[in-house]
Design an enzyme around this catalytic site. Structure first.
Site, PDB file in Angstrom:
ATOM      1  N   LYS A   1       0.859  -1.181   0.000  1.00 12.11           N
ATOM      2  CA  LYS A   1       0.000   0.000   0.000  1.00 12.11           C
ATOM      3  C   LYS A   1       0.900   1.237   0.000  1.00 12.11           C
ATOM      4  CE  LYS A   1      -4.096   1.429   2.457  1.00 12.11           C
ATOM      5  NZ  LYS A   1      -4.765   1.910   1.253  1.00 12.11           N
ATOM      6  N   SER A   2       0.550   2.227  -0.803  1.00  8.73           N
ATOM      7  CA  SER A   2       1.510   3.308  -1.058  1.00  8.73           C
ATOM      8  C   SER A   2       1.958   4.009   0.227  1.00  8.73           C
ATOM      9  CB  SER A   2       0.921   4.307  -2.045  1.00  8.73           C
ATOM     10  OG  SER A   2      -0.263   4.855  -1.508  1.00  8.73           O
ATOM     11  N   SER A   3       1.019   4.221   1.170  1.00  6.81           N
ATOM     12  CA  SER A   3       1.415   4.909   2.409  1.00  6.81           C
ATOM     13  C   SER A   3       2.397   4.049   3.213  1.00  6.81           C
ATOM     14  CB  SER A   3       0.186   5.250   3.242  1.00  6.81           C
ATOM     15  OG  SER A   3      -0.639   4.115   3.331  1.00  6.81           O
TER      16      SER A   3
ATOM     17  N   ARG B   1       5.920   4.129   1.778  1.00  5.98           N
ATOM     18  CA  ARG B   1       6.689   5.343   2.081  1.00  5.98           C
ATOM     19  C   ARG B   1       7.406   5.278   3.433  1.00  5.98           C
ATOM     20  NH1 ARG B   1       2.459   9.768  -0.423  1.00  5.98           N
ATOM     21  NH2 ARG B   1       2.127   8.505  -2.289  1.00  5.98           N
TER      22      ARG B   1
ATOM     23  N   THR C   1       1.056 -15.082   1.342  1.00  5.23           N
ATOM     24  CA  THR C   1       2.267 -14.927   2.158  1.00  5.23           C
ATOM     25  C   THR C   1       2.959 -13.622   1.778  1.00  5.23           C
ATOM     26  OG1 THR C   1       2.530 -17.290   2.460  1.00  5.23           O
ATOM     27  CG2 THR C   1       4.506 -15.967   2.702  1.00  5.23           C
ATOM     28  N   LEU C   2       3.344 -12.866   2.777  1.00  6.45           N
ATOM     29  CA  LEU C   2       4.008 -11.578   2.557  1.00  6.45           C
ATOM     30  C   LEU C   2       5.461 -11.693   3.012  1.00  6.45           C
ATOM     31  CD1 LEU C   2       1.254  -9.279   4.146  1.00  6.45           C
ATOM     32  CD2 LEU C   2       1.481  -9.901   1.738  1.00  6.45           C
ATOM     33  N   GLU C   3       6.386 -11.344   2.136  1.00  5.97           N
ATOM     34  CA  GLU C   3       7.805 -11.341   2.535  1.00  5.97           C
ATOM     35  C   GLU C   3       8.122  -9.919   2.947  1.00  5.97           C
ATOM     36  OE1 GLU C   3       7.759 -12.325  -1.238  1.00  5.97           O
ATOM     37  OE2 GLU C   3       6.799 -14.143  -0.541  1.00  5.97           O
TER      38      GLU C   3
ATOM     39  N   GLN D   1      -2.356  -3.848  -1.424  1.00  7.26           N
ATOM     40  CA  GLN D   1      -3.421  -3.655  -2.415  1.00  7.26           C
ATOM     41  C   GLN D   1      -3.417  -4.843  -3.355  1.00  7.26           C
ATOM     42  OE1 GLN D   1      -2.254   0.168  -4.103  1.00  7.26           O
ATOM     43  NE2 GLN D   1      -4.205   0.990  -3.375  1.00  7.26           N
TER      44      GLN D   1
END
Lengths: 466, 227
Positions: B114-116, B119, B139-141, B160
């Protein structure tokens, strides 16, 4: 002979040294890892508090013993050390099993669902349970005299805090701690707590009535025999009460799990002359077949039976087999009953009380009639989701989105396990539907999906509507 | 390929599961807000799940992707909603989305930070592609590429999901894949042993050099291991 200062101080500091590491274990729990359920934290918090109060008491005890001029009073105070040590030794055995039972080693979504279901009944909103691991391959509820009463004894001795009211304790086999289906037996253990805290008076009246009627027929029984009969029937009835309580709480899933725990599918196709282990009444427990008889009666009363009776699965077949009262029951208590109390007559007392429980138990907790209706409507769709390896926390029926309740999810999931696992296996590449290992692995995965669905259900339910 | 708009996502989310075009994202919290006119019209926001795998320092000075590596390489941690996980600067952790996704056979997907969140120099995905027919929590690395420790709250929006329609492809239910079957927590990677992988493309087993053999040599030799 008078006791020297040094001996007294050594005795007291010995006990201090015993309690202090227990306090430290609780105080040093990290906030981040491992994570514990709220009731476990409450237990550790109380344990630490009582420990600190005990240490404070011990700090002052030597002076109190030594300054006392009366040797008898002095000796009485010294004796307190013995009873305190013994009480702390009792509590000692529960700390490690409670520490082992962190959130990664308990079926937390199931426990939360059982608590939610229990709290639907207004009178039981303050009841909650801490779970301990046990090395035994069985589930146990620890009666209040094993934890709360011991803690209260210490509190009374040291002027400390009383044990939290309404906090129960259940032991779960350490190896089964992350599963779902078998752990529905926890509902039965909750039943023991409800029996002890809430229902025992009503049930004991029913037992007394039944035993009184028996005594009219047999003639007056001596005190020992009467007490023995009461103990046996009470033990057996309490187990059936807890079974029926569990069925009211979470539906037929409990019966299925209990059947699995005792391998009761062996009853199907049993030949004459095979062991009658399922027909045996023993000191603590009634015969399993008798229990299933009342399971089926209650399932019929609640409408669950009509929803599951067409299933060809082993548990449904066993429940059907136990529908009629069996004549094969035996009472195995090493001939402790006198001749004038026949097994058959005592079992009639048991039967009279249990038949009344089929009406009584549903009357004390909020009925799950809506769950039966929802189960009938939603379980085919939940099956479609599971067949596709999709979590059924939010399902579409007739174009409408529904979030099945925890009771519906558990029962529909269990029916799927019993009836449709081969269909799911056939839908997965390189899986053999006749492989025991594949079935076991996929059952574990199915349990994970359903635990996730229970977790999701809770989130969706508590989300603000606006 | 074309990006699927949220109106089409909403339509597919409301199809019965028996419909091959059906899409599942569950639990979809704040659902109404997600499909409001003011929300993004080409993506769905996803939240961080509550289970993590923290990489362990291996007993040898390298990570060796082989059959046994899944057992040794991570520690499982549960962070309940309301608590947080600290990811130290320049460190990584495996997490997953709170949402379970079932993709229909005619859609692919891509998951983006997600862009925020991006950042804050947080990277959540290095294998962002989701194949048609996939199901499971993603799964998120997660990598903290910043110079300061990072606080992660499970349940907060982190990613997203963008869906893409495959050209000239009909939605069809296919057999499920047995590897990572519908995971609900981050799962450690599974590998074959490299000696077998390479043998399948013709590299003789006798020619295979194991890093463990090299380990018997003085420690400074490890620097010369091929990367």
């Amino acid at each position: 002979m008078s006791v020297s200062d040094e001996i007294v101080r050594q005795e007291v500091s010995g006990l201090y040294r015993f309690i202090e590491p227990l306090v430290r274990r609780c105080a040093e729990l990290r906030e981040d890892y491992p994570v514990y359920d709220g009731t476990s934290l409450e237990f550790f918090g109380y344990f630490e508090k009582l420990g600190r109060e005990s240490l404070q008491f011990l700090e002052q005890l030597p002076d109190e013993i030594l300054k006392n001029q009366d040797p008898r009073l002095s000796s009485t105070k010294r004796q307190k050390l013995l009873s305190l040590r013994s009480a702390w030794e009792d509590l000692h055995q529960y700390l490690r099993p409670a520490l082992d039972a962190d959130a990664l080693h308990l079926p937390i979504p199931l426990i939360a669902a059982l608590h939610d279901r229990l709290h639907e009944t207004k009178d039981w909103r303050s009841y909650r349970f801490t779970l301990f691991h046990t090395d035994e391959a069985n589930y146990f509820q620890l009666p209040s005299n094993m934890v709360g009463d011991v803690a209260n004894h210490i509190a009374a001795e040291v002027g400390g805090t009383q044990y939290p009211a309404g906090l129960g304790h259940i032991q779960i086999p350490y190896s089964q701690a992350d599963g779902l289906f078998l752990n529905t037996i926890l509902a039965h253990e909750m039943g023991h707590f409800i029996y002890q805290e809430y229902a025992s008076h009503d049930v004991e009246v029913a037992i007394d009535t039944a035993l009184g009627a028996m005594e009219k027929e047999t003639g007056e029984l001596n005190e020992g025999t009467a007490a023995l009969c009461e103990e046996l029937v009470s033990n057996w009835v309490q187990e059936v009460f807890c079974d029926l309580f569990a069925i009211c709480l979470i539906g037929p899933a409990f019966s299925f799990a209990f059947l699995e725990l005792i391998a009761a599918s062996m009853l199907i196709g049993q030949q004459d002359g095979e062991p009658d282990v399922f027909y045996r009444f023993e000191w603590e427990h009634p015969a399993d077949v008798a229990r299933f008889h009342y399971h089926k009666l209650l399932l019929e009363k609640l409408g669950w039976w009509q929803a599951i009776r067409t299933s060809q699965s082993a548990p449904v077949q066993v429940l059907n087999t136990c529908a009629r009262r069996s004549k094969r029951f035996t009472v195995e208590i090493n001939g402790a009953l006198p001749k004038k109390v026949t097994d058959a007559r005592l079992l009639r007392c048991f039967d009279e009380v249990c038949t009344s429980l089929v009406g009584y138990v549903p009357s004390i907790l909020k009925r799950s009639a809506d769950d039966v209706v929802a189960f009938k409507a939603q379980s085919p769709t939940i099956g479609e989701y599971l067949r596709r390896a999709v979590i059924p926390s939010s399902i579409i029926i007739g174009g409408k989105r529904t979030h099945p309740t925890s009771v519906v999810l558990i029962n529909a999931g269990y029916m799927f396990l019993l009836e449709e696992l081969p269909t799911l296996l056939a839908n997965i590449e390189n899986e053999k539907s006749d492989s025991v290992e594949s079935r076991s692995r996929l059952s574990a995965r199915l349990e994970l999906w359903l635990l996730k669905a229970l977790e999701d259900h809770r989130l969706l339910r508590r989300e603000p509507k606006s | 390929m074309s990006v699927v708009p949220t109106t089409e996502i909403d339509r597919r989310l409301n199809l019965p599961i028996t419909d091959a075009e059906s899409l599942v994202i569950t639990p979809l919290l704040q659902r109404k807000k997600m499909f409001e006119a003011s929300s993004d019209s080409d993506s769905i926001d996803l939240r961080l799940g509550t289970h993590f795998l923290l990489p362990q320092v291996p007993p040898v000075p390298f990570t060796y992707p082989c059959k046994g590596s899944a057992k040794q390489s991570h520690v499982r941690v549960h962070v309940p909603l309301g608590s947080y996980l600290v990811v130290p600067a320049h460190e990584t952790v495996l997490g997953s989305t709170l949402e379970f996704i079932k993709m229909p056979g005619d859609l692919s997907g891509e998951i983006l930070t997600k862009s925020s969140v991006a950042r804050t120099f947080t990277v959540i995905e290095t294998a962002p592609w989701i194949h048609p027919g996939y199901r499971g929590c993603l799964t998120l690395e997660i990598a903290n590429a910043s110079n300061t420790p990072l606080i992660l709250y499970p349940g907060r929006l982190i990613a997203q999901l963008i869906l893409l329609k495959l050209l000239d492809t009909e939605a069809r239910d296919k057999k499920l894949s047995g590897t990572y079957l519908a995971p609900i927590y981050p799962e450690a990677p599974t590998f074959e042993d490299p000696v077998d992988d390479l043998n399948r493309i013709g590299v003789p087993k006798s020619q295979f050099r194991s890093p463990y053999q090299d380990q018997r040599m003085p420690l400074d030799r490890t620097r010369r291991l091929p990367r």
